[in-house]
Write a protein that holds these residues in place. Structure first.
Motif, PDB file in Angstrom:
ATOM      1  N   PRO A   8      74.795  35.528  33.257  1.00  0.00           N
ATOM      2  CA  PRO A   8      76.200  35.288  32.921  1.00  0.00           C
ATOM      3  C   PRO A   8      76.794  36.474  32.179  1.00  0.00           C
ATOM      4  CG  PRO A   8      74.754  34.084  31.431  1.00  0.00           C
ATOM      5  CD  PRO A   8      73.890  34.671  32.502  1.00  0.00           C
ATOM      6  N   ASP A   9      78.085  36.677  32.389  1.00  0.00           N
ATOM      7  CA  ASP A   9      78.794  37.703  31.630  1.00  0.00           C
ATOM      8  C   ASP A   9      78.778  37.330  30.154  1.00  0.00           C
ATOM      9  OD1 ASP A   9      81.623  38.626  30.413  1.00  0.00           O
ATOM     10  OD2 ASP A   9      80.957  40.041  31.939  1.00  0.00           O
ATOM     11  N   ALA A  10      78.663  38.343  29.287  1.00  0.00           N
ATOM     12  CA  ALA A  10      78.567  38.084  27.848  1.00  0.00           C
ATOM     13  C   ALA A  10      79.766  37.294  27.338  1.00  0.00           C
ATOM     14  CB  ALA A  10      78.435  39.408  27.091  1.00  0.00           C
ATOM     15  N   SER A  11      80.940  37.539  27.937  1.00  0.00           N
ATOM     16  CA  SER A  11      82.149  36.847  27.492  1.00  0.00           C
ATOM     17  C   SER A  11      82.121  35.361  27.834  1.00  0.00           C
ATOM     18  CB  SER A  11      83.383  37.503  28.108  1.00  0.00           C
ATOM     19  OG  SER A  11      83.337  37.396  29.519  1.00  0.00           O
ATOM     20  N   GLU A  12      81.235  34.970  28.770  1.00  0.00           N
ATOM     21  CA  GLU A  12      81.154  33.574  29.179  1.00  0.00           C
ATOM     22  C   GLU A  12      80.108  32.796  28.387  1.00  0.00           C
ATOM     23  OE1 GLU A  12      80.335  33.771  33.318  1.00  0.00           O
ATOM     24  OE2 GLU A  12      82.289  34.594  33.859  1.00  0.00           O
ATOM     25  N   LEU A  13      79.310  33.488  27.594  1.00  0.00           N
ATOM     26  CA  LEU A  13      78.284  32.813  26.816  1.00  0.00           C
ATOM     27  C   LEU A  13      78.910  32.066  25.642  1.00  0.00           C
ATOM     28  CD1 LEU A  13      75.611  35.672  26.675  1.00  0.00           C
ATOM     29  CD2 LEU A  13      75.595  33.661  28.146  1.00  0.00           C
ATOM     30  N   SER A  14      78.430  30.865  25.396  1.00  0.00           N
ATOM     31  CA  SER A  14      78.938  30.114  24.251  1.00  0.00           C
ATOM     32  C   SER A  14      78.326  30.674  22.975  1.00  0.00           C
ATOM     33  CB  SER A  14      78.596  28.629  24.402  1.00  0.00           C
ATOM     34  OG  SER A  14      77.194  28.451  24.445  1.00  0.00           O
ATOM     35  N   VAL A  15      79.159  30.876  21.979  1.00  0.00           N
ATOM     36  CA  VAL A  15      78.710  31.445  20.711  1.00  0.00           C
ATOM     37  C   VAL A  15      78.291  30.310  19.782  1.00  0.00           C
ATOM     38  CG1 VAL A  15      79.374  32.824  18.708  1.00  0.00           C
ATOM     39  CG2 VAL A  15      80.256  33.404  20.980  1.00  0.00           C
ATOM     40  N   PRO A  16      77.065  30.362  19.248  1.00  0.00           N
ATOM     41  CA  PRO A  16      76.631  29.309  18.332  1.00  0.00           C
ATOM     42  C   PRO A  16      77.515  29.268  17.081  1.00  0.00           C
ATOM     43  CG  PRO A  16      74.779  30.680  19.032  1.00  0.00           C
ATOM     44  CD  PRO A  16      76.027  31.371  19.477  1.00  0.00           C
ATOM     45  N   THR A  17      77.507  28.137  16.435  1.00  0.00           N
ATOM     46  CA  THR A  17      78.236  28.033  15.173  1.00  0.00           C
ATOM     47  C   THR A  17      77.448  28.744  14.074  1.00  0.00           C
ATOM     48  OG1 THR A  17      77.118  25.990  14.507  1.00  0.00           O
ATOM     49  CG2 THR A  17      79.121  25.775  15.866  1.00  0.00           C
ATOM     50  N   ARG A  18      78.105  28.975  12.950  1.00  0.00           N
ATOM     51  CA  ARG A  18      77.429  29.579  11.802  1.00  0.00           C
ATOM     52  C   ARG A  18      76.265  28.698  11.351  1.00  0.00           C
ATOM     53  NH1 ARG A  18      79.233  33.521   8.031  1.00  0.00           N
ATOM     54  NH2 ARG A  18      77.580  33.836   6.513  1.00  0.00           N
ATOM     55  N   GLU A  19      76.472  27.405  11.389  1.00  0.00           N
ATOM     56  CA  GLU A  19      75.424  26.468  10.973  1.00  0.00           C
ATOM     57  C   GLU A  19      74.207  26.566  11.907  1.00  0.00           C
ATOM     58  OE1 GLU A  19      78.637  25.672  11.302  1.00  0.00           O
ATOM     59  OE2 GLU A  19      79.087  25.537   9.145  1.00  0.00           O
ATOM     60  N   GLU A  20      74.448  26.702  13.197  1.00  0.00           N
ATOM     61  CA  GLU A  20      73.349  26.836  14.154  1.00  0.00           C
ATOM     62  C   GLU A  20      72.585  28.142  13.928  1.00  0.00           C
ATOM     63  OE1 GLU A  20      74.844  24.444  18.131  1.00  0.00           O
ATOM     64  OE2 GLU A  20      75.774  26.376  17.664  1.00  0.00           O
ATOM     65  N   ALA A  21      73.322  29.204  13.625  1.00  0.00           N
ATOM     66  CA  ALA A  21      72.673  30.488  13.358  1.00  0.00           C
ATOM     67  C   ALA A  21      71.790  30.392  12.122  1.00  0.00           C
ATOM     68  CB  ALA A  21      73.723  31.584  13.171  1.00  0.00           C
ATOM     69  N   GLU A  22      72.296  29.748  11.076  1.00  0.00           N
ATOM     70  CA  GLU A  22      71.521  29.610   9.843  1.00  0.00           C
ATOM     71  C   GLU A  22      70.298  28.728  10.075  1.00  0.00           C
ATOM     72  OE1 GLU A  22      74.097  28.343   6.698  1.00  0.00           O
ATOM     73  OE2 GLU A  22      75.453  30.054   6.962  1.00  0.00           O
ATOM     74  N   ALA A  23      70.429  27.690  10.894  1.00  0.00           N
ATOM     75  CA  ALA A  23      69.287  26.827  11.210  1.00  0.00           C
ATOM     76  C   ALA A  23      68.213  27.622  11.951  1.00  0.00           C
ATOM     77  CB  ALA A  23      69.746  25.626  12.048  1.00  0.00           C
ATOM     78  N   ALA A  24      68.639  28.529  12.827  1.00  0.00           N
ATOM     79  CA  ALA A  24      67.673  29.360  13.559  1.00  0.00           C
ATOM     80  C   ALA A  24      66.897  30.261  12.600  1.00  0.00           C
ATOM     81  CB  ALA A  24      68.404  30.206  14.596  1.00  0.00           C
ATOM     82  N   VAL A  25      67.565  30.782  11.582  1.00  0.00           N
ATOM     83  CA  VAL A  25      66.884  31.624  10.589  1.00  0.00           C
ATOM     84  C   VAL A  25      65.864  30.796   9.818  1.00  0.00           C
ATOM     85  CG1 VAL A  25      67.168  33.054   8.525  1.00  0.00           C
ATOM     86  CG2 VAL A  25      68.839  33.198  10.380  1.00  0.00           C
ATOM     87  N   ARG A  47      72.664  34.726   4.167  1.00  0.00           N
ATOM     88  CA  ARG A  47      72.699  36.184   4.055  1.00  0.00           C
ATOM     89  C   ARG A  47      72.390  36.853   5.398  1.00  0.00           C
ATOM     90  NH1 ARG A  47      69.331  35.135  -0.769  1.00  0.00           N
ATOM     91  NH2 ARG A  47      70.675  35.141  -2.621  1.00  0.00           N
ATOM     92  N   VAL A  48      71.419  36.307   6.118  1.00  0.00           N
ATOM     93  CA  VAL A  48      71.051  36.888   7.411  1.00  0.00           C
ATOM     94  C   VAL A  48      72.202  36.744   8.412  1.00  0.00           C
ATOM     95  CG1 VAL A  48      69.512  36.687   9.405  1.00  0.00           C
ATOM     96  CG2 VAL A  48      68.582  36.599   7.088  1.00  0.00           C
ATOM     97  N   ALA A  49      72.841  35.593   8.441  1.00  0.00           N
ATOM     98  CA  ALA A  49      73.975  35.389   9.353  1.00  0.00           C
ATOM     99  C   ALA A  49      75.097  36.375   9.036  1.00  0.00           C
ATOM    100  CB  ALA A  49      74.480  33.954   9.252  1.00  0.00           C
ATOM    101  N   LYS A  50      75.358  36.574   7.746  1.00  0.00           N
ATOM    102  CA  LYS A  50      76.386  37.533   7.349  1.00  0.00           C
ATOM    103  C   LYS A  50      75.979  38.959   7.719  1.00  0.00           C
ATOM    104  CE  LYS A  50      79.215  38.985   3.411  1.00  0.00           C
ATOM    105  NZ  LYS A  50      79.480  38.822   1.946  1.00  0.00           N
TER     106      LYS A  50
END
Length: 201
Positions: A8-25, A47-50
């Motif tokens: 998929p084109d990068a522009s079509e990818l869904s961007v995770p929420t900040r909360e999802e990014a922090e959960a991944a960390v 801090r990592v998300a930022k």
């Protein structure tokens, strides 16, 4: 039926929420063997998300737009213009490890020039994305060639890759050199040599 994988084109990818990014960390911290709820790590996901927003801010910038403002009052200047030793920090797309280096960017104008800070900004746009050095070198040269339409473009990058200096083969002090020559820099050996002598430090 074709087995070709269509990405998929990068522009079509869904961007995770900040909360999802922090959960991944937090998941990665647990996988590394630590407790993400202990005092020293409790704020780490935020801090990592930022930090990621800063590390990869180049995805939000348009290098073509940066190069659009040019100057034509050059009194016919048509010699080499070189910006030397542009320091950058990037990240390897294979290990997310830092790539730290410098870029030398040169071009021979064809009637118009661009402010030198714009050349440094173009380097940063591509550096602040997940990269391999070869691709980054080509991207910088190609966009300058496409937008400015100069007589030629030359880019040299020298960088240390932490994916091989702080992990894996562990060879600190080793750097990698890549180059991309277009137009007169590719076709004319004397012009290419002049550029290489200018960047030699």
């Amino acid at each position: 039926m074709s087995n070709k994988i269509i990405k998929p084109d990068a522009s079509e990818l869904s961007v995770p929420t900040r909360e999802e990014a922090e959960a991944a960390v937090r998941t990665l911290l647990r996988w590394a063997g630590d407790d993400p709820t202990r005092d020293g790590l409790i704020e780490t996901p935020k801090r990592v998300a930022k930090a990621f927003q800063d590390y990869f801010r180049g995805y939000n910038d348009d290098p073509e737009e940066i190069l659009q403002k040019t100057f034509e009052e050059t009194e016919g200047y048509d010699e080499m213009i070189v910006l030397r030793g542009i320091r950058f920090e990037s990240h390897c797309e294979h290990h997310l490890a830092p790539i730290v280096g410098r870029a030398w960017v040169g071009y021979i104008p064809n009637g118009r020039v661009v402010g030198i800070s714009k050349l440094a900004r173009v380097v940063d746009v591509f550096a602040k994305r997940l990269q391999i050095q070869e691709k980054m070198t080509s991207q910088i040269a190609n966009i300058i060639d496409d937008v400015l339409k100069p007589q030629g473009v030359a880019v040299v990058i020298k960088a240390e890759h932490h994916c091989m200096t702080t992990r894996g083969i562990h060879k600190p002090g080793t750097d990698m050199v890549t180059s991309r020559m277009l137009g007169v820099f590719r076709d004319n050996a004397l012009t290419r040599q002049e550029f290489l002598s200018v960047i030699d430090d």
